[in-house]
Enzyme design. Structure first.
Site, mmCIF file in Angstrom:
data_model
loop_
_atom_site.group_PDB
_atom_site.id
_atom_site.type_symbol
_atom_site.label_atom_id
_atom_site.label_comp_id
_atom_site.label_asym_id
_atom_site.label_seq_id
_atom_site.Cartn_x
_atom_site.Cartn_y
_atom_site.Cartn_z
ATOM 1 N N GLY A 312 2.032 11.950 27.221
ATOM 2 C CA GLY A 312 0.870 12.617 26.647
ATOM 3 C C GLY A 312 0.661 13.970 27.295
ATOM 4 C CD GLU A 313 -0.228 15.096 31.733
ATOM 5 O OE1 GLU A 313 0.379 16.180 31.948
ATOM 6 O OE2 GLU A 313 -0.370 14.221 32.606
#
Length: 349
Positions: A312-313
């Protein structure tokens, strides 16, 4: 909130870009997916050849989820706030990878269960933590509207400041659980099909996560097909803001790279909020989360990369940015057969 009608990337420019690709010093189609990406970028910009991206911008939407207390993650909820500080300090994976890709990073606290480090990060904060979706709504109706509006406002802020490509990222312990509910609800699959191992949970954790998705999905299916009600019931302020961000980027005619499970689940909702928005998006990568593949299929998006990532991120999308830049460079910088004095095989059947 209601979004303005989304108009598609310019078809005339797309045709011109495809025609130009066929005149460049290479066999037709030899650059494969790069050619498709270059045509998409030219159409998004409304010019051929397209210009190189000068201000690519990653926005990480952060929020805590009450469902995290059900043991659905390998990490405790306080990690969300700790990672927000890490993003701001430049120490996270997305900071490192965005730097390589030539993008800058912004983090926005929508629902972290802690005070924001400063007013800049917390400017659009809706609440501290979202509700436990196994037993209650994630948000109130008013909070859902505020979160959608916040995401749209963030998109407007970035575009108005000169961003010419956006990357959507996420951070929130428990957010893939909420995302799995959104995907399962909108693709009409059972929890076991949509649930993955997220942050690296073991089999017992997966069973707890699947049970949580089952319970939340039972509630969520009652509000279908209303996408706003779905975000209220089973999303969260961060996911609702992500949906608003993705939809508004399309309204503003700004190309956007999607990241993994949480982002793409929100984008799937955004397509219901602003039909046609998906034409302004590319999938940066394919996550190992099974629900991510379901969402990509529903959006008819082909991932640029598949590196078995699940962080993610915005990391997978950031890694795809150099490939998107290469697509621009090929279409804009390569010589045509005529310019290079190279014989064009298509001119001599």
């Amino acid at each position: 909130m209601e979004f303005a009608t989304v108009s598609p990337p310019d078809p005339g420019t797309a045709a011109a870009a495809r025609a130009r690709q066929d005149t460049l010093t290479k066999p037709r189609g030899a650059l494969g997916r790069l050619e498709d990406l270059s045509v998409w970028i030219a159409a998004c910009q409304g010019q051929c050849p397209p210009r190189q991206f000068e201000r690519a911008r990653v926005v990480v939407f952060a929020g805590d989820h009450g469902v995290a207390r059900c043991g659905v993650s390998a990490y405790p909820p306080e990690v969300t706030a700790q990672m927000v500080a890490n993003f701001d300090a430049g120490g996270a994976a997305i900071n490192a990878l965005a730097g390589v890709a030539g993008a800058s990073v912004r983090v926005a606290d929508l629902a972290v269960d802690a005070d924001p480090p400063d007013d800049r990060i917390g400017a659009h904060k809706v609440r501290r933590g979202s509700g436990d979706i196994t037993v209650q709504d994630a948000l109130t109706a008013e909070e859902t509207e505020r979160a959608l509006s916040a995401g749209a406002a963030i998109a407007d802020e970035e575009v108005d400041a000169g961003a010419d490509l956006l990357i959507a990222g996420d951070m929130g312990i428990g957010n893939t659980t909420a995302a799995a509910v959104l995907v399962a609800a909108l693709t009409n699959v059972e929890p076991v099909v949509a649930v993955g191992f997220g942050t690296g949970i073991d089999d017992a954790g997966w069973a707890r996560k699947t049970a949580a998705v089952r319970d939340a999905l039972f509630r969520a299916r009652r509000v279908l097909p209303d996408p706003v009600a779905l975000l209220r019931c089973a999303g969260g302020a961060d996911l609702a803001a992500l949906a608003g961000f993705c939809a508004q980027a399309a309204v503003r005619r700004t190309p956007l790279l999607l990241d993994g499970m949480a982002v793409t689940a929100a984008a799937l909702v955004a397509e219901h909020l602003a039909p046609g928005a998906r034409l302004w998006w590319q999938a940066g990568h394919r996550s190992t989360e099974p629900g991510h593949a379901l969402a990509l299929t529903a959006l008819d998006l082909e991932p640029i990369l598949d590196l078995r990532m699940r962080l993610g991120e915005g990391t997978g999308a950031a890694l795809a940015l150099p490939i998107v830049r290469a697509a621009v460079a090929a279409l804009s910088s390569m010589a045509t057969f005529a310019q290079a004095g190279v014989s064009d095989p298509s001119a001599h059947p």
